[in-house]
Design a protein around this motif. Structure first.
Motif, PDB file in Angstrom:
ATOM      1  N   PHE A  19       0.839  -1.203   0.000  1.00 27.69           N
ATOM      2  CA  PHE A  19       0.000   0.000   0.000  1.00 27.69           C
ATOM      3  C   PHE A  19       0.872   1.251   0.000  1.00 27.69           C
ATOM      4  CE2 PHE A  19      -2.115   3.402   2.352  1.00 27.69           C
ATOM      5  CZ  PHE A  19      -3.281   3.543   1.611  1.00 27.69           C
ATOM      6  N   PHE A  20       1.827   1.316   0.912  1.00 24.54           N
ATOM      7  CA  PHE A  20       2.710   2.487   0.984  1.00 24.54           C
ATOM      8  C   PHE A  20       3.571   2.591  -0.276  1.00 24.54           C
ATOM      9  CE2 PHE A  20       2.722   2.066   5.900  1.00 24.54           C
ATOM     10  CZ  PHE A  20       1.578   2.830   5.994  1.00 24.54           C
ATOM     11  N   TYR A  21       4.032   1.456  -0.787  1.00 27.28           N
ATOM     12  CA  TYR A  21       4.868   1.425  -1.975  1.00 27.28           C
ATOM     13  C   TYR A  21       4.131   1.994  -3.189  1.00 27.28           C
ATOM     14  CZ  TYR A  21       7.771  -0.447  -5.749  1.00 27.28           C
ATOM     15  OH  TYR A  21       8.537  -0.585  -6.873  1.00 27.28           O
ATOM     16  N   ALA A  22       2.863   1.645  -3.333  1.00 29.17           N
ATOM     17  CA  ALA A  22       2.078   2.151  -4.474  1.00 29.17           C
ATOM     18  C   ALA A  22       1.983   3.677  -4.441  1.00 29.17           C
ATOM     19  CB  ALA A  22       0.688   1.524  -4.479  1.00 29.17           C
ATOM     20  N   TRP A  23       1.846   4.242  -3.259  1.00 26.39           N
ATOM     21  CA  TRP A  23       1.832   5.706  -3.143  1.00 26.39           C
ATOM     22  C   TRP A  23       3.167   6.290  -3.589  1.00 26.39           C
ATOM     23  CZ3 TRP A  23      -2.143   8.957  -1.968  1.00 26.39           C
ATOM     24  CH2 TRP A  23      -3.302   8.372  -1.468  1.00 26.39           C
ATOM     25  N   THR A  24       4.258   5.588  -3.240  1.00 18.19           N
ATOM     26  CA  THR A  24       5.601   6.072  -3.565  1.00 18.19           C
ATOM     27  C   THR A  24       5.864   6.076  -5.067  1.00 18.19           C
ATOM     28  OG1 THR A  24       6.537   5.390  -1.451  1.00 18.19           O
ATOM     29  CG2 THR A  24       8.072   5.553  -3.287  1.00 18.19           C
ATOM     30  N   CYS A  25       5.519   4.992  -5.740  1.00 19.54           N
ATOM     31  CA  CYS A  25       5.978   4.826  -7.123  1.00 19.54           C
ATOM     32  C   CYS A  25       4.926   5.121  -8.183  1.00 19.54           C
ATOM     33  CB  CYS A  25       6.541   3.432  -7.327  1.00 19.54           C
ATOM     34  SG  CYS A  25       5.324   2.125  -7.195  1.00 19.54           S
ATOM     35  N   SER A  26       3.723   5.515  -7.791  1.00 15.14           N
ATOM     36  CA  SER A  26       2.735   5.833  -8.831  1.00 15.14           C
ATOM     37  C   SER A  26       1.789   6.948  -8.425  1.00 15.14           C
ATOM     38  CB  SER A  26       1.941   4.582  -9.220  1.00 15.14           C
ATOM     39  OG  SER A  26       1.201   4.099  -8.114  1.00 15.14           O
ATOM     40  N   THR A  27       1.108   6.792  -7.333  1.00 10.89           N
ATOM     41  CA  THR A  27       0.055   7.738  -6.975  1.00 10.89           C
ATOM     42  C   THR A  27       0.576   9.165  -6.849  1.00 10.89           C
ATOM     43  OG1 THR A  27      -1.116   5.966  -5.832  1.00 10.89           O
ATOM     44  CG2 THR A  27      -1.789   8.226  -5.340  1.00 10.89           C
ATOM     45  N   SER A 129       3.079  17.992  -0.996  1.00 11.98           N
ATOM     46  CA  SER A 129       3.546  16.771  -1.642  1.00 11.98           C
ATOM     47  C   SER A 129       4.986  16.439  -1.289  1.00 11.98           C
ATOM     48  CB  SER A 129       3.393  16.886  -3.161  1.00 11.98           C
ATOM     49  OG  SER A 129       3.916  15.740  -3.794  1.00 11.98           O
ATOM     50  N   GLY A 130       5.862  17.402  -1.328  1.00 11.98           N
ATOM     51  CA  GLY A 130       7.265  17.128  -1.040  1.00 11.98           C
ATOM     52  C   GLY A 130       7.483  16.564   0.349  1.00 11.98           C
ATOM     53  N   ARG A 131       6.907  17.216   1.325  1.00 10.34           N
ATOM     54  CA  ARG A 131       7.060  16.760   2.717  1.00 10.34           C
ATOM     55  C   ARG A 131       6.356  15.423   2.929  1.00 10.34           C
ATOM     56  NH1 ARG A 131       4.165  18.559   7.824  1.00 10.34           N
ATOM     57  NH2 ARG A 131       5.465  17.712   9.463  1.00 10.34           N
ATOM     58  N   TRP A 132       5.144  15.279   2.383  1.00 10.94           N
ATOM     59  CA  TRP A 132       4.376  14.048   2.541  1.00 10.94           C
ATOM     60  C   TRP A 132       5.135  12.870   1.956  1.00 10.94           C
ATOM     61  CZ3 TRP A 132       2.009   9.971   0.208  1.00 10.94           C
ATOM     62  CH2 TRP A 132       0.972   9.348   0.890  1.00 10.94           C
ATOM     63  N   GLN A 133       5.757  13.085   0.796  1.00  8.74           N
ATOM     64  CA  GLN A 133       6.463  11.986   0.133  1.00  8.74           C
ATOM     65  C   GLN A 133       7.707  11.545   0.906  1.00  8.74           C
ATOM     66  OE1 GLN A 133       6.644  11.688  -4.214  1.00  8.74           O
ATOM     67  NE2 GLN A 133       5.542  13.643  -4.249  1.00  8.74           N
ATOM     68  N   VAL A 134       8.405  12.478   1.530  1.00 14.85           N
ATOM     69  CA  VAL A 134       9.567  12.091   2.345  1.00 14.85           C
ATOM     70  C   VAL A 134       9.129  11.138   3.447  1.00 14.85           C
ATOM     71  CG1 VAL A 134      11.244  12.949   4.040  1.00 14.85           C
ATOM     72  CG2 VAL A 134      10.962  14.128   1.848  1.00 14.85           C
ATOM     73  N   TRP A 135       8.061  11.487   4.132  1.00 19.33           N
ATOM     74  CA  TRP A 135       7.602  10.631   5.225  1.00 19.33           C
ATOM     75  C   TRP A 135       6.975   9.344   4.700  1.00 19.33           C
ATOM     76  CZ3 TRP A 135       9.837  11.195   9.525  1.00 19.33           C
ATOM     77  CH2 TRP A 135      10.308  12.443   9.900  1.00 19.33           C
ATOM     78  N   GLN A 137       7.968   7.763   1.988  1.00 20.84           N
ATOM     79  CA  GLN A 137       9.096   6.909   1.612  1.00 20.84           C
ATOM     80  C   GLN A 137       9.735   6.284   2.849  1.00 20.84           C
ATOM     81  OE1 GLN A 137      11.456   9.553  -0.772  1.00 20.84           O
ATOM     82  NE2 GLN A 137       9.931   9.584  -2.409  1.00 20.84           N
ATOM     83  N   THR A 138       9.759   7.024   3.934  1.00 20.50           N
ATOM     84  CA  THR A 138      10.298   6.480   5.185  1.00 20.50           C
ATOM     85  C   THR A 138       9.427   5.338   5.679  1.00 20.50           C
ATOM     86  OG1 THR A 138      11.202   8.647   5.742  1.00 20.50           O
ATOM     87  CG2 THR A 138      10.983   7.051   7.549  1.00 20.50           C
ATOM     88  N   ARG A 139       8.121   5.524   5.691  1.00 22.60           N
ATOM     89  CA  ARG A 139       7.249   4.440   6.172  1.00 22.60           C
ATOM     90  C   ARG A 139       7.201   3.286   5.180  1.00 22.60           C
ATOM     91  NH1 ARG A 139       1.082   6.888   5.806  1.00 22.60           N
ATOM     92  NH2 ARG A 139       1.099   7.140   3.549  1.00 22.60           N
ATOM     93  N   THR A 140       7.407   3.563   3.901  1.00 20.58           N
ATOM     94  CA  THR A 140       7.478   2.486   2.915  1.00 20.58           C
ATOM     95  C   THR A 140       8.711   1.632   3.180  1.00 20.58           C
ATOM     96  OG1 THR A 140       6.356   3.829   1.242  1.00 20.58           O
ATOM     97  CG2 THR A 140       7.629   1.943   0.448  1.00 20.58           C
ATOM     98  N   PHE A 141       9.864   2.276   3.304  1.00 16.79           N
ATOM     99  CA  PHE A 141      11.104   1.553   3.564  1.00 16.79           C
ATOM    100  C   PHE A 141      11.007   0.734   4.850  1.00 16.79           C
ATOM    101  CE2 PHE A 141      15.254   1.307   5.644  1.00 16.79           C
ATOM    102  CZ  PHE A 141      15.956   0.564   4.705  1.00 16.79           C
ATOM    103  N   THR A 142      10.535   1.360   5.923  1.00 19.07           N
ATOM    104  CA  THR A 142      10.495   0.647   7.199  1.00 19.07           C
ATOM    105  C   THR A 142       9.439  -0.456   7.202  1.00 19.07           C
ATOM    106  OG1 THR A 142       9.081   2.357   8.175  1.00 19.07           O
ATOM    107  CG2 THR A 142      11.459   2.574   8.501  1.00 19.07           C
ATOM    108  N   SER A 143       8.362  -0.266   6.465  1.00 16.39           N
ATOM    109  CA  SER A 143       7.370  -1.340   6.341  1.00 16.39           C
ATOM    110  C   SER A 143       7.941  -2.493   5.522  1.00 16.39           C
ATOM    111  CB  SER A 143       6.089  -0.813   5.687  1.00 16.39           C
ATOM    112  OG  SER A 143       5.474   0.115   6.536  1.00 16.39           O
ATOM    113  N   GLY A 144       8.790  -2.173   4.553  1.00 16.34           N
ATOM    114  CA  GLY A 144       9.481  -3.219   3.802  1.00 16.34           C
ATOM    115  C   GLY A 144      10.442  -3.992   4.688  1.00 16.34           C
TER     116      GLY A 144
END
Length: 160
Positions: A19-27, A129-135, A137-144
């Protein structure tokens, strides 16, 4: 029972990571490419719709499921430690970041009127968007990382 719960915890971990990854790489990339007035409206709509019974088990259930497996698997110390680590990592850095950073940002955006002026809308969207994406990406990485720890824990259960 422990193996079944471990599979459920692993599945929940995979779902929330995806879910978090999809936001990172497409949405978010798609929204960044759109008219900022459309991006703001779309993000407001997506944030309002995500609180639902399909999303809730993965978001809220992952950490408790991982920690429950850790408790049930305590006789297999390596597996238990991996599941416990996964639960803590996701709980603090996946769910915790979401609740402490992304949700407040989403709530602020929800009450932000969408300006007709393109430049004003762009300024709002760019800041958000810029600030939201940083966080994100952090939750995506840590969820991974949590998913990988759970996968290793699941493998250790299978080896026992």
């Amino acid at each position: 029972m422990t193996r079944s719960l471990a599979l459920l915890a692993l599945t929940l971990s995979a779902l929330i990571f995806g879910f978090f990854y999809a936001w990172t790489c497409s949405t978010m990339w798609g929204l960044d490419a759109a008219d900022p007035r459309v991006a703001i409206a779309a993000m407001q709509a997506m944030n309002a719709s995500v609180r639902n019974a399909v999303f809730a088990p993965a978001f809220f259930g992952t950490a408790p499921a991982l920690l429950l497996v850790a408790l049930l698997a305590r006789e297999n110390r390596p597996a238990a430690l991996l599941f416990a680590a996964a639960g803590v990592v996701y709980g603090l850095l996946g769910m915790g970041l979401t609740l402490m950073v992304n949700v407040p940002m989403n709530q602020a955006l929800a009450v932000t009127p969408i300006p007709d002026d393109l430049a004003a809308a762009q300024a709002i969207w760019t800041e958000y968007s810029g600030r939201w994406q940083v966080w994100n990406q952090t939750r995506t990485f840590t969820s991974g990382v949590a998913f990988l720890l759970a996968a290793l824990g699941h493998a250790r259960l299978g080896a026992a």
